[in-house]
Design an enzyme around this catalytic site. Structure first.
Site: not given
Length: 429
Positions: A261, A276, A348, A351, A392
């Site tokens: 990403r 992140r 988060e 998801s 995460r």
RNA sequence: GGAGGCUUCGCCUAGUCUGGUCUAUGGCGCCGCACUGCUAAUGCGGUUUGGGUUAACCGCCCAUCCCGGGUUCAAAUCCCGGAGCCUCCGCCA
């Protein structure tokens, strides 16, 4: 893409959806008229082509003067057909490009608003009270460095910011997480899959990542490959252009792949540690089901995520993500957010999105079933949900299960995958 | 990287040399019906996909023989370009 019939019959519903997403409502009317042009130009072409074919059939049977005359007419028609064809192609292309810009129609129960307007559906577990235990929690990076598990300095030296090495026990921890997640998924009947991380434009486009999300996708210019941000992409495209027998459904997969990403537009956000990052590994669940089963499947994916997080001993909340924060393909999205002690908030971790027929239409994945004695073909529904996004999960695990001396308790589900180890100890510097 | 072969309606397959009733053949599978105590077998019929027309259905029309161009009145068929798969050689984890 959405169903054009729905657009024609109930454009207000599509307009309302666009409005709720905070996207261009005018797109709906532009598409309606483009579709009108597409149909009329296609009719014109069809008619001319029919004439041409009828005439063409007479040519070989005729002779002499008559044949010469037919050929003259045919030549004229041929030119007309050619230009009608070009017009038709252009109109179809215009309608298609507008259609691809339109997001999925949102589910009526989704809370309307932006990122902060989610609804909390459920809270599971209680955040650990470090004050009561009498010590200040360290953050995941400090813990990870103490354990010799995370090296961000060298990640930055070699690859730049938002890159990291998982070292020693950190590497083992990732492998344990992945193995445990795959074991849970396999036990639930999902088929484990190792997928390509480079995909062709069609797969990326079909999954819905080349619209608004395009700036977050890495592209290899020279070969025209995209790096996937999730194995949802290769799993959705796996059955591209296929027609699946209704009896084979549901098809459920658990994909494991690296995820890439660009994190454009997140400058300055979550810069510390590995919360992140540009590259990470993830176990992702993916389902193909009949459209009427989609909502039940969505709940099922969510249950598997909850089972996973609960097993890791994390405190988390489940939210119904607001309209403005939905991906283009999703009609509804449930996130599980785990409590991060040093941030003092839920973040988060997983998801789950219900894309119903949206991706399947773009990728041309259909189902065949017997309806009233007839075989019918129609698009099916696709859904995806994170099982374990590794970095995460490591962040939440380290912080949640830390002890005053910087060691970290290993949740029971992971112990078999860590050689029975029940605690990770700091290493000497 | 080099040489050759292949790609047809779920799967297999005929057709491509020699352009026009190809409106794409046959088998398997699937669906329906009939026969049958049940099952099996058998017989008959149906079965690419997408778009358009229709309130919907039936029907009809158009596109679709890996993809994109071209030649031609006309392309599964001829020409050019590309993709994918397979075999062999080279290189390589």
């Amino acid at each position: 893409m959405i169903d054009l019939r729905l657009l024609r019959e109930d454009p207000d519903r599509v307009r309302a959806s666009q409005r709720a997403r905070g996207e261009d409502v005018g797109l709906v009317d532009a598409l309606l008229s483009a579709d009108e042009r597409r149909r009329s130009s296609s009719s014109r072409f069809d008619q001319l082509r029919a004439e041409q074919r009828a005439l063409g059939k007479r040519v070989p049977k005729a002779s002499g003067e008559e044949k010469a005359e037919l050929l003259r007419q045919a030549a004229e028609l041929s030119a007309a057909v050619k230009s009608a064809d070009a017009e038709q192609d252009q109109a179809a292309e215009e309608a298609q490009s507008l259609l691809l810009r339109l997001g999925n129609v949102v589910h009526p129960d989704v809370p309307v608003g932006g990122e902060e307007d989610f609804t909390v559906l459920e809270t599971v577990g209680t955040p650990r009270d470090f004050a009561a235990e009498g010590f200040e929690p360290k953050d995941h990076l400090e813990l990870g460095q103490g354990l010799g598990a995370i090296d961000v300095e060298r990640g930055a030296k070699v690859s730049g910011s938002r890159f990291y090495y998982l070292t020693g026990v950190g590497a083992l921890l990732e492998l344990a997480l992945v193995n445990a997640a795959i074991a849970q998924a396999t036990a639930a009947g999902l088929t484990p899959m190792l997928t390509p991380a480079l995909v062709k434009p069609r797969a990326m486009e079909g999954t819905g990542f080349l619209g608004q999300a395009a700036e977050n996708v890495y592209h290899l210019e020279k070969d025209d490959f995209y790096l996937v941000g999730t194995s949802e992409v290769p799993l959705a495209a796996y059955h591209m252009d296929e027609i699946i027998d209704a009896g084979q459904l549901p098809l459920r997969y658990a994909g494991f792949s690296p995820c890439f990403r660009r994190e454009a537009g997140t400058y300055g956000k979550d810069t510390r540690g590995i919360f992140r990052v540009h590259q990470f590994d993830k176990v992702e669940m993916f389902s193909y089901v009949a459209p009427e089963e989609a909502e039940a499947e969505h709940t099922r994916l969510l249950e598997w995520e909850k089972q996973w997080l609960s097993g890791l001993g994390l405190a988390y909340q489940v939210i119904d993500v607001a309209t403005g924060d939905l991906g283009a393909s999703a009609s509804r999205k449930f996130d599980c957010e785990a409590w991060i002690p040093t941030q003092g908030k839920y973040r988060e971790l997983t998801s789950a999105s219900n894309c119903n027929e949206f991706q399947a239409r773009r990728l041309s994945v259909r189902m065949r079933e017997n309806k009233d004695g007839k075989q019918v073909t129609r698009p099916l529904a696709t859904l995806n949900g994170t099982l374990c996004a590794v970095p995460r999960t490591i962040v939440a695990l380290l912080e949640t299960h830390q002890r005053p001396d910087g060691s970290v308790t290993v949740p029971e589900v992971l112990r078999p995958y860590l050689g029975g180890r029940d605690v990770l100890e700091p290493v000497a510097k």
